[in-house]
Design an enzyme around this catalytic site. Structure first.
Site, PDB file in Angstrom:
ATOM      1  N   SER A 162      10.097 -14.977  47.656  1.00 57.65           N
ATOM      2  CA  SER A 162       9.770 -14.341  46.382  1.00 57.65           C
ATOM      3  C   SER A 162      10.298 -15.213  45.256  1.00 57.65           C
ATOM      4  O   SER A 162       9.952 -16.390  45.176  1.00 57.65           O
ATOM      5  CB  SER A 162      10.352 -12.919  46.343  1.00 57.65           C
ATOM      6  OG  SER A 162       9.921 -12.232  45.185  1.00 57.65           O
ATOM      7  N   THR A 163      11.178 -14.672  44.416  1.00 52.09           N
ATOM      8  CA  THR A 163      11.661 -15.398  43.246  1.00 52.09           C
ATOM      9  C   THR A 163      12.308 -16.723  43.643  1.00 52.09           C
ATOM     10  O   THR A 163      13.224 -16.751  44.445  1.00 52.09           O
ATOM     11  CB  THR A 163      12.687 -14.544  42.486  1.00 52.09           C
ATOM     12  OG1 THR A 163      12.146 -13.239  42.272  1.00 52.09           O
ATOM     13  CG2 THR A 163      13.033 -15.176  41.156  1.00 52.09           C
ATOM     14  N   HIS A 188       5.497 -13.744  47.163  1.00 54.57           N
ATOM     15  CA  HIS A 188       5.222 -12.781  46.101  1.00 54.57           C
ATOM     16  C   HIS A 188       4.787 -13.540  44.852  1.00 54.57           C
ATOM     17  O   HIS A 188       5.583 -14.249  44.246  1.00 54.57           O
ATOM     18  CB  HIS A 188       6.469 -11.954  45.778  1.00 54.57           C
ATOM     19  CG  HIS A 188       6.961 -11.119  46.925  1.00 54.57           C
ATOM     20  ND1 HIS A 188       8.246 -10.644  46.992  1.00 54.57           N
ATOM     21  CD2 HIS A 188       6.337 -10.686  48.047  1.00 54.57           C
ATOM     22  CE1 HIS A 188       8.393  -9.942  48.101  1.00 54.57           C
ATOM     23  NE2 HIS A 188       7.256  -9.955  48.759  1.00 54.57           N
ATOM     24  N   MET A 280      14.373 -11.583  45.311  1.00 54.20           N
ATOM     25  CA  MET A 280      15.052 -10.332  45.003  1.00 54.20           C
ATOM     26  C   MET A 280      14.519  -9.229  45.917  1.00 54.20           C
ATOM     27  O   MET A 280      13.346  -9.231  46.292  1.00 54.20           O
ATOM     28  CB  MET A 280      14.825  -9.960  43.538  1.00 54.20           C
ATOM     29  CG  MET A 280      15.430  -8.630  43.120  1.00 54.20           C
ATOM     30  SD  MET A 280      17.220  -8.572  43.291  1.00 54.20           S
ATOM     31  CE  MET A 280      17.719  -9.553  41.874  1.00 54.20           C
ATOM     32  N   ASP A 283      12.426  -7.031  50.990  1.00 55.81           N
ATOM     33  CA  ASP A 283      11.199  -7.235  51.752  1.00 55.81           C
ATOM     34  C   ASP A 283      11.402  -8.305  52.818  1.00 55.81           C
ATOM     35  O   ASP A 283      11.854  -9.409  52.529  1.00 55.81           O
ATOM     36  CB  ASP A 283      10.057  -7.642  50.807  1.00 55.81           C
ATOM     37  CG  ASP A 283       8.701  -7.674  51.497  1.00 55.81           C
ATOM     38  OD1 ASP A 283       8.548  -6.971  52.514  1.00 55.81           O
ATOM     39  OD2 ASP A 283       7.807  -8.384  51.010  1.00 55.81           O
TER      40      ASP A 283
END
Length: 349
Positions: A162-163, A188, A280, A283
């Site tokens: 993600s991030t 993501h 973050m 998941d």
């Protein structure tokens, strides 16, 4: 806690107003200033020392991409890129993510103004906690493995991120040979940016990178990116696995979801190598634990090399990840787990 202090940089007064309205809806965030161009932004950064910057990709004069390059060289700080999900805008946003931006968000299309920037507050709060370094400092020199060095053992690699994941994924792929094991990736990211991400990777590295399609057979030397939007990416089949796109609600707060990818591979867990990268939230942690219990090789990015040590931390704490690995070592770990011949152990540091 003190509110997160944000500077908005966008040449459009309308966009600045929409961003300001969304951010001011959260009492944990304070908008300290607005700038229409790089020069104004430079002065306001000096005056206010904001915690987070929202930065328009396309601005007159010095572009957002050029200004980001300056920021990350002179005064690294968390930056969220704001871009139209056009081919040109998304390509610039992906380039920005590779150059150190924390995340990107799409500008609203016509008729979407009422719901504009719906997840921006959560992105800003996440960005404020990020481990921001200059690009040169954050990147380790890649270790390249040639095709002759690698003989595939039929295991498939699944990666969730993600991030901060765009740059992490790029660094991993840079260290893989053209005949790497097949890899499925759930990142993501707004769906409009993913084709540009695939195109960027394809133009720079040896393995073939493609957006996953329903029924597409999984093959050595190919990396499949979850297309996002309305679909989760899963793995389907036994001896001849293929990509499966599932239209469903968000899972673990996301679509595409890493948990959906990992959990789909539990029936063939002994043939799986799973990796959770920076991001973050949680998941992927649940799915990784299920894979580990089924016999998969499971690893998570370590805290020092993560932009946001959220997803990897939860996977480590719940027992899903067997070990923590620095980003620069992940390509070698992947190849070591997916090759027929054993690789000599690295020297301890």
């Amino acid at each position: 806690m003190n509110p997160v202090r944000v500077l908005i940089v966008d040449d459009s007064a309308t966009m600045r107003g929409l961003i300001r309205f969304r951010l001011r809806s959260d009492p944990r965030i304070e908008v300290v200033g607005e700038a229409a161009n790089a020069e104004e932004a430079r002065n306001l950064i000096t005056r206010y020392s904001p915690d987070v910057l929202t930065l328009d990709v396309e601005m007159p004069g010095k572009s957002g991409l050029d200004f980001l390059r300056e920021i990350m060289r002179v005064q690294p700080m968390p930056v969220i890129m704001v871009s139209a999900e056009t081919q040109r805008g998304s390509a610039a946003a992906v380039e920005a993510l590779s150059r150190g931006a924390i995340d990107c968000i799409g500008k609203p299309r016509s008729g979407e103004v009422n719901n504009a920037f719906g997840n921006l507050t959560s992105l800003v709060l996440t960005a404020a906690t990020a481990n921001v370094r200059s690009r040169a400092e954050g990147r380790a020199a890649p270790v390249h493995f040639t095709a002759e060095d690698f003989e595939w053992n039929k295991k498939i690699v699944l990666i969730g991120s993600s991030t901060g994941g765009v740059d992490a994924i790029e660094q991993i792929i840079a260290g893989l040979p053209i005949n790497c094991p097949p890899i499925l990736i759930t990142q993501h990211m707004p769906a409009g940016f993913l084709p540009s991400f695939a195109q960027r990777l394809n133009s720079r590295y040896g393995p073939r990178i493609t957006l996953a399609e329903d029924g597409l057979q999984i093959q050595q030397g190919t990396i499949y990116l979850a297309p996002g939007g309305e679909y989760h990416l899963q793995i389907s089949g036994g001896l001849r696995p293929s990509c499966k796109l599932l239209a469903a609600e968000k899972v673990s707060g996301h679509r595409p979801s890493v948990d959906m990818l990992f959990e789909s591979a539990v029936p063939i867990a002994e043939r799986i190598v799973s990796v959770i990268l920076t991001g973050m939230g949680h998941d992927g942690a649940r799915g990784m634990l299920a894979l580990r219990r089924g016999g998969a090789v499971c690893m998570a990015q370590d805290e020092a090399s993560s932009v946001v040590w959220g997803m990897p931390r939860i996977a480590w704490q719940n027992g899903g990840a067997q070990n923590l690995v620095a980003l620069s070592d992940i390509p070698a770990e992947i190849l070591g787990a997916t090759e027929r011949k054993p690789r000599p152990a690295r020297n301890a540091t």
